[in-house]
Design an enzyme around this catalytic site. Sequence first.
Site, PDB file in Angstrom:
ATOM      1  N   PHE A 241      67.878  58.736  23.802  1.00  0.00           N
ATOM      2  CA  PHE A 241      67.735  58.917  22.364  1.00  0.00           C
ATOM      3  C   PHE A 241      67.607  60.394  21.995  1.00  0.00           C
ATOM      4  O   PHE A 241      67.860  60.777  20.857  1.00  0.00           O
ATOM      5  CB  PHE A 241      66.517  58.149  21.857  1.00  0.00           C
ATOM      6  CG  PHE A 241      66.475  56.708  22.293  1.00  0.00           C
ATOM      7  CD1 PHE A 241      67.633  55.963  22.388  1.00  0.00           C
ATOM      8  CD2 PHE A 241      65.269  56.105  22.618  1.00  0.00           C
ATOM      9  CE1 PHE A 241      67.606  54.639  22.793  1.00  0.00           C
ATOM     10  CE2 PHE A 241      65.230  54.774  23.019  1.00  0.00           C
ATOM     11  CZ  PHE A 241      66.397  54.040  23.112  1.00  0.00           C
TER      12      PHE A 241
ATOM     13  N   ARG B  95      56.516  62.761  33.508  1.00  0.00           N
ATOM     14  CA  ARG B  95      56.184  62.719  32.079  1.00  0.00           C
ATOM     15  C   ARG B  95      54.709  63.020  31.835  1.00  0.00           C
ATOM     16  O   ARG B  95      54.338  63.564  30.785  1.00  0.00           O
ATOM     17  CB  ARG B  95      56.574  61.372  31.467  1.00  0.00           C
ATOM     18  CG  ARG B  95      55.921  60.178  32.137  1.00  0.00           C
ATOM     19  CD  ARG B  95      56.370  58.881  31.501  1.00  0.00           C
ATOM     20  NE  ARG B  95      55.897  57.728  32.250  1.00  0.00           N
ATOM     21  CZ  ARG B  95      55.590  56.567  31.708  1.00  0.00           C
ATOM     22  NH1 ARG B  95      55.682  56.397  30.406  1.00  0.00           N
ATOM     23  NH2 ARG B  95      55.192  55.562  32.470  1.00  0.00           N
TER      24      ARG B  95
ATOM     25  N   HIS C 215      62.168  59.549  30.731  1.00  0.00           N
ATOM     26  CA  HIS C 215      62.938  58.366  31.130  1.00  0.00           C
ATOM     27  C   HIS C 215      64.414  58.701  31.334  1.00  0.00           C
ATOM     28  O   HIS C 215      65.305  57.964  30.917  1.00  0.00           O
ATOM     29  CB  HIS C 215      62.782  57.253  30.092  1.00  0.00           C
ATOM     30  CG  HIS C 215      61.384  56.698  30.009  1.00  0.00           C
ATOM     31  ND1 HIS C 215      60.285  57.481  29.742  1.00  0.00           N
ATOM     32  CD2 HIS C 215      60.920  55.424  30.160  1.00  0.00           C
ATOM     33  CE1 HIS C 215      59.192  56.711  29.724  1.00  0.00           C
ATOM     34  NE2 HIS C 215      59.555  55.470  29.989  1.00  0.00           N
TER      35      HIS C 215
ATOM     36  N   GLU D 172      65.453  59.029  15.245  1.00  0.00           N
ATOM     37  CA  GLU D 172      65.566  60.226  16.083  1.00  0.00           C
ATOM     38  C   GLU D 172      66.356  61.351  15.416  1.00  0.00           C
ATOM     39  O   GLU D 172      66.024  62.532  15.577  1.00  0.00           O
ATOM     40  CB  GLU D 172      66.208  59.859  17.427  1.00  0.00           C
ATOM     41  CG  GLU D 172      65.338  58.962  18.304  1.00  0.00           C
ATOM     42  CD  GLU D 172      65.479  57.489  18.017  1.00  0.00           C
ATOM     43  OE1 GLU D 172      64.859  56.679  18.740  1.00  0.00           O
ATOM     44  OE2 GLU D 172      66.214  57.140  17.051  1.00  0.00           O
TER      45      GLU D 172
ATOM     46  N   ARG E 290      60.316  58.877  34.310  1.00  0.00           N
ATOM     47  CA  ARG E 290      59.324  57.811  34.193  1.00  0.00           C
ATOM     48  C   ARG E 290      58.582  57.520  35.503  1.00  0.00           C
ATOM     49  O   ARG E 290      57.380  57.253  35.474  1.00  0.00           O
ATOM     50  CB  ARG E 290      60.030  56.539  33.728  1.00  0.00           C
ATOM     51  CG  ARG E 290      59.137  55.319  33.640  1.00  0.00           C
ATOM     52  CD  ARG E 290      59.975  54.076  33.365  1.00  0.00           C
ATOM     53  NE  ARG E 290      59.187  52.931  32.966  1.00  0.00           N
ATOM     54  CZ  ARG E 290      59.703  51.741  32.695  1.00  0.00           C
ATOM     55  NH1 ARG E 290      61.007  51.556  32.781  1.00  0.00           N
ATOM     56  NH2 ARG E 290      58.928  50.744  32.335  1.00  0.00           N
TER      57      ARG E 290
ATOM     58  N   SER F  60      54.578  56.583  26.003  1.00  0.00           N
ATOM     59  CA  SER F  60      55.598  56.882  27.005  1.00  0.00           C
ATOM     60  C   SER F  60      55.747  58.384  27.237  1.00  0.00           C
ATOM     61  O   SER F  60      56.082  58.812  28.337  1.00  0.00           O
ATOM     62  CB  SER F  60      56.948  56.298  26.572  1.00  0.00           C
ATOM     63  OG  SER F  60      56.903  54.890  26.552  1.00  0.00           O
TER      64      SER F  60
END
Length: 317
Positions: free
Chosen positions: A86, A13, A112, A61, A170, A40
């Site tokens: 998501f 990421r 993630h 979203e 992640r 994140s």
Amino acid sequence: MKKYENTGSKDTRSGFGAGMTELGQKNEKVVALCADLIGSLKLDEFIKNHPERFFQIGIAEANMIGIAAGLTIGGKIPFTGTFANFSTGRVYDQIRQSVAYSDKNVKICASHAGLTLGEDGATHQILEDIGLMKMLPGMTVINTCDYNQTKAATLAIADHHGPVYLRFGRPVVPNFTPENGRFEIGKAVLLSEGSDVTIVATGHLVWEALIAAEALEAKGISAEVINIHTIKPLDEEAILKSLAKTKCIVTAEEHNIIGGLGESIARVLALNNPMPQEFVAVQDSFGESGTPEQLMEKYKLNHQAIEAAAERVMKRK
């Protein structure tokens, strides 16, 4: 076989974040949207340098996808950012109708992904996202293996017209591909040549495939290792060329066995030249809470599992 060196473990990421920072400087059409997960997704530097080109949508979203589709009409290149769960499952209808069906130039960037999300557990560990996205007509699906490749892919998809799903993760993982290397959408990367078995891996399993190939070499088995970073469009030519030599294949992915890379390759074999195949993937189950290392071991997504699969598939030739 060719040896690869970990030049310093990093999270993929952060490769996305570095790519976005560079894109912000290079391409004024690039805009970023996020669903309340700036840290994140490592978007801090992009926002710091280009606040007018960032849209914080919040925990909405579906709205983010709709806004992104609308921004393309004005010539912008929107990159949406949230967790893979998501980015796909929660907003599948919006992606299908507003992005894929309309062929909008939206880049859906998902962090993630897979089991290595870790302690957040099964509700967040999506293992179906590659299948969901590859089924959409016109959708390009990319799953990168390390920091350098994720950064390169982020830069490359900005120049590609059409909807893209970019999947990364992640955890901190080995960084072993070339810095500032060329990323060509739809072209597999031959990492190591071999003659006995083909190992095709994607994402975090690529490094594990290289370790497995070294272990196999110590047993006198010559493994060819291919990094499939683009699952759709799939580099069928590279797969069939390798199989012309080895006559058997192992596919390895951090995804459900149903709908993933292995299934795509099985279709290629069925249509061209059926050969023995073994699958290293999650066996049609959800994940659970645990550290990434614990989960990869429990669900047999590691170099030991790839090595064992290679030995099994060779017996089927």
